[in-house]
Design an enzyme around this catalytic site. Structure first.
Site, PDB file in Angstrom:
ATOM      1  N   ASN A  75      -3.581  -2.437  -7.414  1.00 49.95           N
ATOM      2  CA  ASN A  75      -3.222  -2.763  -6.119  1.00 49.95           C
ATOM      3  C   ASN A  75      -3.882  -4.171  -5.925  1.00 49.95           C
ATOM      4  O   ASN A  75      -4.774  -4.862  -6.515  1.00 49.95           O
ATOM      5  CB  ASN A  75      -3.815  -1.812  -5.058  1.00 49.95           C
ATOM      6  CG  ASN A  75      -5.168  -1.872  -5.085  1.00 49.95           C
ATOM      7  OD1 ASN A  75      -5.905  -1.696  -6.170  1.00 49.95           O
ATOM      8  ND2 ASN A  75      -6.052  -1.624  -4.168  1.00 49.95           N
ATOM      9  N   GLU A 120      -4.268  -6.758  -2.719  1.00 50.56           N
ATOM     10  CA  GLU A 120      -4.291  -7.069  -1.392  1.00 50.56           C
ATOM     11  C   GLU A 120      -4.051  -8.561  -0.964  1.00 50.56           C
ATOM     12  O   GLU A 120      -4.082  -9.371  -1.746  1.00 50.56           O
ATOM     13  CB  GLU A 120      -5.237  -6.498  -0.664  1.00 50.56           C
ATOM     14  CG  GLU A 120      -5.480  -4.820  -1.011  1.00 50.56           C
ATOM     15  CD  GLU A 120      -6.868  -4.232  -0.232  1.00 50.56           C
ATOM     16  OE1 GLU A 120      -6.930  -3.279  -0.197  1.00 50.56           O
ATOM     17  OE2 GLU A 120      -7.773  -5.127   0.126  1.00 50.56           O
ATOM     18  N   CYS A 160       1.064  -2.163  -3.881  1.00 51.72           N
ATOM     19  CA  CYS A 160       0.269  -0.977  -4.430  1.00 51.72           C
ATOM     20  C   CYS A 160       0.329  -1.259  -6.082  1.00 51.72           C
ATOM     21  O   CYS A 160       1.261  -1.548  -6.712  1.00 51.72           O
ATOM     22  CB  CYS A 160       0.939   0.212  -4.211  1.00 51.72           C
ATOM     23  SG  CYS A 160       0.925   0.891  -2.430  1.00 51.72           S
ATOM     24  N   CYS A 185       5.714   3.789  -2.683  1.00 54.80           N
ATOM     25  CA  CYS A 185       5.669   3.901  -4.131  1.00 54.80           C
ATOM     26  C   CYS A 185       6.390   5.028  -4.672  1.00 54.80           C
ATOM     27  O   CYS A 185       7.351   4.973  -5.509  1.00 54.80           O
ATOM     28  CB  CYS A 185       4.348   3.975  -4.719  1.00 54.80           C
ATOM     29  SG  CYS A 185       3.559   2.492  -4.350  1.00 54.80           S
ATOM     30  N   CYS A 245       1.346   6.608  -2.640  1.00 54.66           N
ATOM     31  CA  CYS A 245       1.885   6.466  -1.251  1.00 54.66           C
ATOM     32  C   CYS A 245       3.433   6.684  -1.037  1.00 54.66           C
ATOM     33  O   CYS A 245       4.153   6.789  -2.144  1.00 54.66           O
ATOM     34  CB  CYS A 245       1.543   5.051  -0.612  1.00 54.66           C
ATOM     35  SG  CYS A 245       2.583   3.995  -0.807  1.00 54.66           S
ATOM     36  N   GLU A 299       1.175   1.293  -8.187  1.00 55.56           N
ATOM     37  CA  GLU A 299       2.114   2.011  -8.893  1.00 55.56           C
ATOM     38  C   GLU A 299       3.435   0.941  -8.830  1.00 55.56           C
ATOM     39  O   GLU A 299       4.296   1.068  -9.856  1.00 55.56           O
ATOM     40  CB  GLU A 299       2.743   3.194  -7.997  1.00 55.56           C
ATOM     41  CG  GLU A 299       1.474   4.248  -7.976  1.00 55.56           C
ATOM     42  CD  GLU A 299       0.708   3.931  -6.899  1.00 55.56           C
ATOM     43  OE1 GLU A 299       0.197   2.770  -6.548  1.00 55.56           O
ATOM     44  OE2 GLU A 299       0.080   5.138  -6.471  1.00 55.56           O
TER      45      GLU A 299
HETATM   46 ZN   LIG Z   1       2.080   2.881  -2.786  1.00 55.02          ZN
END
Ligand SMILES: [Zn+2]
Length: 140
Positions: free
Chosen positions: A46, A48, A57, A99, A96, A59
């Site tokens: 990830n 940010e 993210c 993703c 999430c 993924e």
């Molecule tokens: Zn995600």
């Protein structure tokens, strides 16, 4: 079906990818690893951003790296995540919703997804169980 050796490498790769996480705002570090049809493992962490919205993210980083290299089919995914200083084994960290939908474009219903806590502890689920009754390319 992936071999136990591929599974071990994929799980190790997602744990390794987590180390590269750039997450100064949440301190929540995520690693992902996708096994491509070419037999290579594509890693992501990830990333940010101070403006929050551009955050991406692990993924999707792994997925987009693979697709950008011409790989569009995958045989397995491994994901792990937890606070930066969390001790292993981590709590289960599932992808999430964003993703899941991004992965849906390229991953089959039966693709195994390993929700990794450490090298020895993980939960295996199918991709379809994470995104039932999903919308994909065949719906257009
Ligand atoms: Zn995600």
């Amino acid at each position: 079906m992936i071999s136990s050796s591929e599974k071990e490498k994929l799980i190790a790769a997602c744990l390794k990818a987590r180390e590269a996480s750039y997450s100064p705002y949440s301190d929540f570090c995520v690693g992902a690893a996708l096994l491509g049809e070419d037999g290579r493992i594509y890693k992501g962490c990830n990333i940010e951003n101070a403006a929050f919205t551009p955050t991406v993210c692990a993924e999707r980083v792994a997925l987009f790296v693979a697709v950008s290299e011409g790989v569009r089919q995958f045989s397995a995914l491994a994901v792990c995540g937890g606070k930066k200083d969390a001790a292993l084994p981590l709590a289960i960290c599932a992808p999430c919703g964003v993703c899941r939908q991004a992965l849906r474009e390229f991953c089959g219903d039966e693709m195994p997804v390993f929700l990794v806590q450490d090298a020895e502890h993980f939960e295996e689920v199918t991709f379809a169980s994470l995104l039932p009754k999903s919308f994909g390319p065949e719906n257009l």
